[in-house]
Design a protein around this motif. Structure first.
Motif, PDB file in Angstrom:
ATOM      1  N   LEU A   1      -5.741   0.313   7.022  1.00  0.00           N
ATOM      2  CA  LEU A   1      -5.010  -0.957   6.939  1.00  0.00           C
ATOM      3  C   LEU A   1      -4.260  -1.238   8.246  1.00  0.00           C
ATOM      4  CD1 LEU A   1      -4.030  -3.425   5.395  1.00  0.00           C
ATOM      5  CD2 LEU A   1      -2.219  -2.011   4.385  1.00  0.00           C
ATOM      6  N   LEU A   2      -3.648  -0.205   8.792  1.00  0.00           N
ATOM      7  CA  LEU A   2      -2.931  -0.404  10.053  1.00  0.00           C
ATOM      8  C   LEU A   2      -3.913  -0.815  11.157  1.00  0.00           C
ATOM      9  CD1 LEU A   2      -0.442   2.607   9.850  1.00  0.00           C
ATOM     10  CD2 LEU A   2       0.072   0.189   9.515  1.00  0.00           C
TER      11      LEU A   2
ATOM     12  N   ASP B   1      -3.757   9.904   5.175  1.00  0.00           N
ATOM     13  CA  ASP B   1      -4.391   8.940   4.287  1.00  0.00           C
ATOM     14  C   ASP B   1      -5.209   7.906   5.048  1.00  0.00           C
ATOM     15  OD1 ASP B   1      -3.781   7.796   1.219  1.00  0.00           O
ATOM     16  OD2 ASP B   1      -4.436   6.304   2.697  1.00  0.00           O
TER      17      ASP B   1
ATOM     18  N   GLU C   1      -6.725   5.324   3.929  1.00  0.00           N
ATOM     19  CA  GLU C   1      -6.510   3.939   3.512  1.00  0.00           C
ATOM     20  C   GLU C   1      -5.354   3.321   4.309  1.00  0.00           C
ATOM     21  OE1 GLU C   1      -6.226   1.751  -0.869  1.00  0.00           O
ATOM     22  OE2 GLU C   1      -6.277   3.936  -0.755  1.00  0.00           O
ATOM     23  N   ILE C   2      -4.289   4.099   4.458  1.00  0.00           N
ATOM     24  CA  ILE C   2      -3.159   3.602   5.249  1.00  0.00           C
ATOM     25  C   ILE C   2      -3.592   3.383   6.700  1.00  0.00           C
ATOM     26  CG2 ILE C   2      -0.882   4.176   6.181  1.00  0.00           C
ATOM     27  CD1 ILE C   2      -0.336   5.765   3.600  1.00  0.00           C
TER      28      ILE C   2
ATOM     29  N   PHE D   1       4.639  16.902  -3.105  1.00  0.00           N
ATOM     30  CA  PHE D   1       5.931  17.317  -3.656  1.00  0.00           C
ATOM     31  C   PHE D   1       5.689  18.445  -4.640  1.00  0.00           C
ATOM     32  CE2 PHE D   1       7.152  13.085  -2.208  1.00  0.00           C
ATOM     33  CZ  PHE D   1       8.368  13.384  -1.616  1.00  0.00           C
TER      34      PHE D   1
ATOM     35  N   PHE E   1       6.750  11.364   3.403  1.00  0.00           N
ATOM     36  CA  PHE E   1       7.634  10.843   2.358  1.00  0.00           C
ATOM     37  C   PHE E   1       8.776  11.840   2.202  1.00  0.00           C
ATOM     38  CE2 PHE E   1       5.095   7.342   0.649  1.00  0.00           C
ATOM     39  CZ  PHE E   1       3.881   7.594   1.273  1.00  0.00           C
TER      40      PHE E   1
ATOM     41  N   MET F   1       9.769   3.503   7.923  1.00  0.00           N
ATOM     42  CA  MET F   1       9.612   3.385   9.368  1.00  0.00           C
ATOM     43  C   MET F   1       8.143   3.442   9.716  1.00  0.00           C
ATOM     44  SD  MET F   1      12.769   5.578  10.175  1.00  0.00           S
ATOM     45  CE  MET F   1      12.610   5.533   8.433  1.00  0.00           C
ATOM     46  N   VAL F   2       7.662   2.379  10.320  1.00  0.00           N
ATOM     47  CA  VAL F   2       6.263   2.352  10.743  1.00  0.00           C
ATOM     48  C   VAL F   2       6.237   1.943  12.204  1.00  0.00           C
ATOM     49  CG1 VAL F   2       4.013   1.277  10.409  1.00  0.00           C
ATOM     50  CG2 VAL F   2       5.464   1.767   8.423  1.00  0.00           C
ATOM     51  N   GLU F   3       5.879   2.875  13.064  1.00  0.00           N
ATOM     52  CA  GLU F   3       5.864   2.606  14.497  1.00  0.00           C
ATOM     53  C   GLU F   3       4.517   3.037  15.053  1.00  0.00           C
ATOM     54  OE1 GLU F   3       9.328   4.588  16.093  1.00  0.00           O
ATOM     55  OE2 GLU F   3      10.670   3.550  14.705  1.00  0.00           O
ATOM     56  N   ILE F   4       3.787   2.056  15.519  1.00  0.00           N
ATOM     57  CA  ILE F   4       2.419   2.278  15.952  1.00  0.00           C
ATOM     58  C   ILE F   4       2.350   2.090  17.467  1.00  0.00           C
ATOM     59  CG2 ILE F   4       0.034   1.535  15.653  1.00  0.00           C
ATOM     60  CD1 ILE F   4       1.451   2.505  13.088  1.00  0.00           C
TER      61      ILE F   4
ATOM     62  N   GLU G   1       0.546   7.009  15.754  1.00  0.00           N
ATOM     63  CA  GLU G   1       1.236   6.300  14.697  1.00  0.00           C
ATOM     64  C   GLU G   1       2.259   7.159  13.991  1.00  0.00           C
ATOM     65  OE1 GLU G   1      -2.802   5.450  12.824  1.00  0.00           O
ATOM     66  OE2 GLU G   1      -1.634   6.213  11.132  1.00  0.00           O
TER      67      GLU G   1
ATOM     68  N   LEU H   1       0.999  13.062   3.675  1.00  0.00           N
ATOM     69  CA  LEU H   1      -0.366  12.602   3.438  1.00  0.00           C
ATOM     70  C   LEU H   1      -1.081  12.474   4.776  1.00  0.00           C
ATOM     71  CD1 LEU H   1       0.156   9.566   0.999  1.00  0.00           C
ATOM     72  CD2 LEU H   1      -0.024  12.009   0.449  1.00  0.00           C
TER      73      LEU H   1
ATOM     74  N   LEU I   1       0.836  -1.209   0.000  1.00  0.00           N
ATOM     75  CA  LEU I   1       0.000   0.000   0.000  1.00  0.00           C
ATOM     76  C   LEU I   1       0.869   1.257   0.000  1.00  0.00           C
ATOM     77  CD1 LEU I   1      -2.711   1.412   0.127  1.00  0.00           C
ATOM     78  CD2 LEU I   1      -2.692   1.123   2.617  1.00  0.00           C
TER      79      LEU I   1
ATOM     80  N   ASN J   1      -8.974  11.161   3.014  1.00  0.00           N
ATOM     81  CA  ASN J   1      -7.812  10.847   2.203  1.00  0.00           C
ATOM     82  C   ASN J   1      -7.227  12.141   1.665  1.00  0.00           C
ATOM     83  OD1 ASN J   1      -7.629   8.087   2.288  1.00  0.00           O
ATOM     84  ND2 ASN J   1      -7.300   7.964   0.084  1.00  0.00           N
TER      85      ASN J   1
ATOM     86  N   PHE K   1       7.381   8.636  -6.384  1.00  0.00           N
ATOM     87  CA  PHE K   1       8.371   8.509  -5.316  1.00  0.00           C
ATOM     88  C   PHE K   1       8.874   7.073  -5.263  1.00  0.00           C
ATOM     89  CE2 PHE K   1       9.774   8.054  -0.900  1.00  0.00           C
ATOM     90  CZ  PHE K   1      10.413   9.261  -0.665  1.00  0.00           C
TER      91      PHE K   1
ATOM     92  N   VAL L   1       4.612   7.139  10.546  1.00  0.00           N
ATOM     93  CA  VAL L   1       4.939   6.526   9.253  1.00  0.00           C
ATOM     94  C   VAL L   1       5.864   7.483   8.516  1.00  0.00           C
ATOM     95  CG1 VAL L   1       4.050   5.705   7.056  1.00  0.00           C
ATOM     96  CG2 VAL L   1       2.739   5.288   9.150  1.00  0.00           C
TER      97      VAL L   1
END
Lengths: 165, 165
Positions: free
Chosen positions: B134-135, B128, B130-131, B10, B115, A150-153, B149, B126, A134, B4, A144, B151
């Motif tokens: 999912l998490l 987002d 959707e992200i 950028f 990013f 890095m994903v820290e929840i 969170e 973002l 995703l 979203n 990009f 990211v």
DNA sequence: ATTCTAGATGTTATATTATAACATAACATT
DNA sequence: AATGTTATGTTATAATATAACATCTAGAAT
């Protein structure tokens, strides 16, 4: 090729942690043997200290404990060992905590996704293809190219939520 | 309710950054007015310094610049302003860089997904759904309740990739 | 077995990031 | 003006991490 692994699940506080520790050290030894690099006594000791628990461990806490058995230890002693262990995928740094956790899956170097309980500090790790996919998809939309993530929840694990009732 | 948003896309190096800066300050003033809190000169100055660019800025770099116009500045000056700005959603900390970026969407306090280009250091943000969704889904599987969170994705933006050819 | 060497460790110093603690000032309300 | 609250000034120090150079040591090369 999108693997979906639970690298390190949440476990009840009552789990037999000796087994986690032992397994991690065995895996580390095997990995280093296979790759032809040296898990020196210092490196192994640091890894053991990190695996004392499933909580992230701070560099200077490691240092304090190292000093107890090896008075020559200094910050570089720890940071060098940490660098080695991170390079080999034996340890991950939790950036949002400046702390380090063991990884039980060294072979396959990756950046996992971490779930960290505010109460018990347990860190669970996934290496989840769906999440990575995703993020890729999102990145692609604006051209990009990902090379590190890095994903820290943070939140509350099942066991600690149970205790709060 | 899963929004979203592209909070901060950028932009080509050639974009008219004055407009970004100006818009951010206006948004900040409006936000503070609406909420009834004070965007003091120090706080505004720190925010302006962070918005000098789309790169993350380090606390002590802010301090150096602050000192030029206000010699009484010290680390707490900066860290207090940063804390205020973060609490109000005007600034995010990039944990993996120990650096701070402006956020153009203060109203709705959130933790974005970032990013970051290795070459030009531009940070796109973002928010987002959707992200996040999912998490959430992943977390739910093992009974984890998310409350924070992080990211942070690093790589190469479209413009910098073009330059490498 | 000896020498050589790359990699590992020792040692000292210092850079970088962040907070504690208490004093003073500015401002808003009465 | 008196008061309480929020913001800033000031000094000191904690916490995290790296630089730079010296020394040692395990294992390779001879």
């Amino acid at each position: 090729m999108s693997k979906n692994k639970v690298i390190s699940p949440f476990k009840p506080a009552s789990h037999k942690h000796q087994d986690c520790l032992r397994a991690a050290i065995v895996a580390a030894k095997n990995h280093c043997d296979a790759v032809g690099i040296r898990l020196t006594p210092i490196r192994q000791r640091v890894l053991e200290l990190i695996w004392q628990d499933h909580e992230p461990v701070k560099a200077y806490d490691i240092l304090d404990k190292l000093k107890q058995s090896k008075s020559s230890s200094a910050p570089p002693t720890v940071y060098r060992a940490l660098e080695f262990l991170q390079d080999e995928g034996l340890v991950h740094k939790i950036e949002s905590l400046n702390a380090y956790v063991g990884c039980s899956d060294p072979k396959n170097i990756h950046k996992g996704q971490f779930f960290i309980c505010h109460d018990c500090s347990f860190v669970a790790e996934l290496d989840d293809g769906e999440i990575r996919h995703l993020l890729q998809k999102k990145a692609k939309r604006f051209g990009f190219e990902i090379n590190d993530e890095m994903v820290e929840i943070k939140g509350y694990c099942q066991e600690c939520r149970g205790l709060k009732e």
